[in-house]
Motif scaffolding. Structure first.
Motif, short mmCIF file in Angstrom:
data_model
loop_
_atom_site.label_atom_id
_atom_site.label_comp_id
_atom_site.label_asym_id
_atom_site.label_seq_id
_atom_site.Cartn_x
_atom_site.Cartn_y
_atom_site.Cartn_z
N HIS A 148 35.50 51.45 33.06
CA HIS A 148 36.24 50.91 34.19
C HIS A 148 35.28 50.22 35.16
O HIS A 148 34.25 50.78 35.54
CB HIS A 148 36.93 52.05 34.96
CG HIS A 148 38.02 52.74 34.23
ND1 HIS A 148 39.32 52.29 34.21
CD2 HIS A 148 38.01 53.89 33.49
CE1 HIS A 148 40.07 53.12 33.51
NE2 HIS A 148 39.30 54.09 33.05
N ARG A 149 35.60 48.99 35.51
CA ARG A 149 34.92 48.29 36.60
C ARG A 149 33.40 48.22 36.41
O ARG A 149 32.64 48.53 37.32
CB ARG A 149 35.26 48.93 37.95
CG ARG A 149 36.76 48.99 38.27
CD ARG A 149 37.04 49.59 39.64
NE ARG A 149 36.55 48.73 40.70
CZ ARG A 149 35.48 48.97 41.47
NH1 ARG A 149 34.78 50.08 41.30
NH2 ARG A 149 35.12 48.13 42.40
N GLU A 183 36.22 54.60 37.72
CA GLU A 183 34.84 54.13 37.65
C GLU A 183 34.26 54.59 36.31
O GLU A 183 34.25 55.79 36.01
CB GLU A 183 34.03 54.71 38.80
CG GLU A 183 32.76 53.94 39.14
CD GLU A 183 33.04 52.65 39.92
OE1 GLU A 183 32.28 51.69 39.71
OE2 GLU A 183 34.01 52.62 40.69
N TRP A 190 40.70 58.82 38.95
CA TRP A 190 41.28 59.70 39.95
C TRP A 190 42.74 59.32 40.15
O TRP A 190 43.09 58.14 40.23
CB TRP A 190 40.55 59.56 41.28
CG TRP A 190 39.17 60.16 41.28
CD1 TRP A 190 38.81 61.39 41.74
CD2 TRP A 190 37.97 59.56 40.76
NE1 TRP A 190 37.45 61.59 41.57
CE2 TRP A 190 36.92 60.49 40.96
CE3 TRP A 190 37.68 58.33 40.14
CZ2 TRP A 190 35.61 60.23 40.59
CZ3 TRP A 190 36.37 58.07 39.76
CH2 TRP A 190 35.36 59.02 39.98
N ASP A 220 44.87 56.03 40.81
CA ASP A 220 44.53 55.49 42.13
C ASP A 220 43.25 54.67 42.08
O ASP A 220 43.18 53.60 42.64
CB ASP A 220 44.38 56.64 43.13
CG ASP A 220 44.01 56.14 44.52
OD1 ASP A 220 44.82 55.40 45.11
OD2 ASP A 220 42.91 56.47 45.01
N ARG A 221 42.24 55.17 41.39
CA ARG A 221 40.98 54.44 41.25
C ARG A 221 40.25 54.96 40.02
O ARG A 221 40.58 56.03 39.49
CB ARG A 221 40.09 54.58 42.49
CG ARG A 221 39.68 56.00 42.81
CD ARG A 221 38.96 56.09 44.16
NE ARG A 221 38.60 57.45 44.48
CZ ARG A 221 37.42 58.01 44.18
NH1 ARG A 221 36.49 57.28 43.57
NH2 ARG A 221 37.17 59.26 44.51
#
Length: 441
Positions: free
Chosen positions: A57-58, A31, A36, A28-29
């Motif tokens: 990530h990101r 960082e 998550w 879902d997301r």
């Protein structure tokens, strides 16, 4: 409510079973080194999108660079209206090239495109057809890349016939009985029995095999390959798709051996999560191809180029070469401690450079590879909140590809989950995998 189970059902109806996934969780997301799923569960990411996320990530600098590029334009095709950040990235990569003399770089989208185009360039530059690769190698899933890949199941079965003049020799691997001398004898036998070295365009090798089991190419093997290439006018291609961009504690894995290649295939972590690949090569070799002979509609996407320039800045400014080495030392110490602990599964052949670490799960009594045991470790890790991948001929190797930007606290949390998963009597997660034994690349 969207759940992992409901998405699995939709996937089964919509997506062919030929593409496998290492876990049954749906993202879902994410960082940095945390992810998550759609049900809100948090995981420590020791897979890094299969070595794509060395800067996590990101990363804020990557996202800012991408956002600025999105505000300008997303695509023109470099062959139609070229753009500065492609040229700027080529300049940066040429300066980093692990060989002396002038370099040039062409950009593509996937790792398979990089390996295929490296072969194309080598064939034009040498005017020779044959290519030599290694057993256990993984160079991609397109037809030529599959031919280069040294593993039949699942990459070759049913997909032939493959392009001709591709030959394989054994790669030195722990516990296999194959050492550098055996590999070189096989190469010399190949030259004597099957292919005239005067007809060989290139030898392609991974400095550390990825899907093949995180097997490190011995420096003496790489030196001997360089010598034979020089003696016969053969080009040496190194596939740095998984080893590149600080993962091993050097910008490129080949640098540990001090051997200079002629062509370097790059992808994965170069783009910081955006699809991007390339070939860095000696300028005279790269210029052997006529205009129009190389390219691709999306090759060197301006958005991905912006991300890659930010990735290079992050590697430099956050000292990720040093971070990879210190992180690798921490990981090694924990695995070594686990191997000495009563109740652990059989652990053998700890290996790698920097933070590219692998070790085998083996039968504790016979020492034979235990692919089922490795899969159980990955399942237990997932249950404990850790995303972990296996690889190797039988899936027996646990490979660790945690983002180099992970905090000490997150790294410790992940290693604690790994510790727990290495207990042979720890509970395993049910249905931890979908499709094939791993998600190799």
């Amino acid at each position: 409510m969207t759940t992992n189970l409901s998405l699995a059902a939709r996937r089964s109806a919509a997506v062919p079973r030929g593409v496998g996934s290492a876990t049954a969780i749906y993202a879902d997301r994410a960082e940095n080194a945390e992810l998550w799923d759609v049900e809100g569960r948090r995981f420590i990411d020791f897979a890094g999108g299969i070595a794509v996320l060395n800067v996590g990530h990101r990363h804020p600098r990557v996202m800012a660079a991408v956002g600025a590029q999105l505000d300008r334009f997303t695509h023109t095709a470099f062959q139609v209206a070229p753009y500065e950040n492609y040229v700027a990235l080529a300049e940066r990569l040429n300066a980093l090239a692990p060989f002396s003399g002038p370099a040039k770089t062409i950009l593509f989208t996937t790792g398979a495109e990089a390996t295929e185009n490296a072969v194309k360039i080598a064939r034009v530059a040498t005017r020779r057809p044959a290519v030599i690769a290694f057993a256990g190698a993984f160079h991609g899933r397109t037809l030529l890349a599959s031919a280069l890949t040294g593993k039949v199941v699942p990459y070759k079965r049913g997909f032939g016939p493959f392009p001709g003049d591709i030959h394989h020799i054994p790669f030195p691997t722990p516990g296999s009985g194959v050492d550098t001398a055996a590999s070189l004898r096989a190469l010399d036998t190949l030259f004597a029995a099957d292919v005239d070295p005067a007809q060989v365009a290139a030898i392609i090798i991974e400095p550390i095999q990825g899907e093949g089991g995180f097997n490190v190419a011995p420096p003496e093997l790489l030196c001997a390959l360089r010598e034979r290439c020089d003696a016969h006018g053969i080009l040496l291609i190194v596939d740095e798709v998984q080893t590149g961009f600080a993962r091993t504690g050097r910008m490129f894995g080949i640098e540990h051996a001090g051997v200079e290649p002629d062509l370097v295939c790059v992808a994965k972590s170069m783009g910081g999560g955006f699809p991007l690949s390339g070939v860095i090569g000696r300028a005279d070799v790269m210029d052997a191809v006529d205009p129009g002979g190389l390219g691709g509609t999306y090759g060197g996407s301006p958005v991905a180029c912006a991300a890659a320039l930010a990735v290079l800045d992050v590697i430099n400014d956050e000292k990720l070469l040093e971070r990879a080495s210190s992180m690798g030392a921490t990981i090694r110490a924990r695995v070594e401690a686990a191997a000495r602990r009563n109740g652990s599964v059989g652990i053998a052949h700890l290996r790698g450079h920097g933070a590219m670490i692998g070790f085998d799960i083996v039968d504790p009594f016979t020492g034979t590879a235990d692919g089922d045991g490795a899969r159980a470790v990955c399942a237990r890790a997932l249950e404990a909140g850790l995303i972990l991948l296996s690889c190797g001929p039988q899936g027996e190797t646990i490979r660790i590809l945690v983002p180099l930007t992970a905090s000490d606290g997150v790294l410790e949390e992940g290693l604690s989950a790994l510790d727990a998963a290495l207990f042979s009597d720890a509970p395993a997660a049910a249905s931890a995998e979908i499709g094939s034994e791993s998600a190799p690349a």
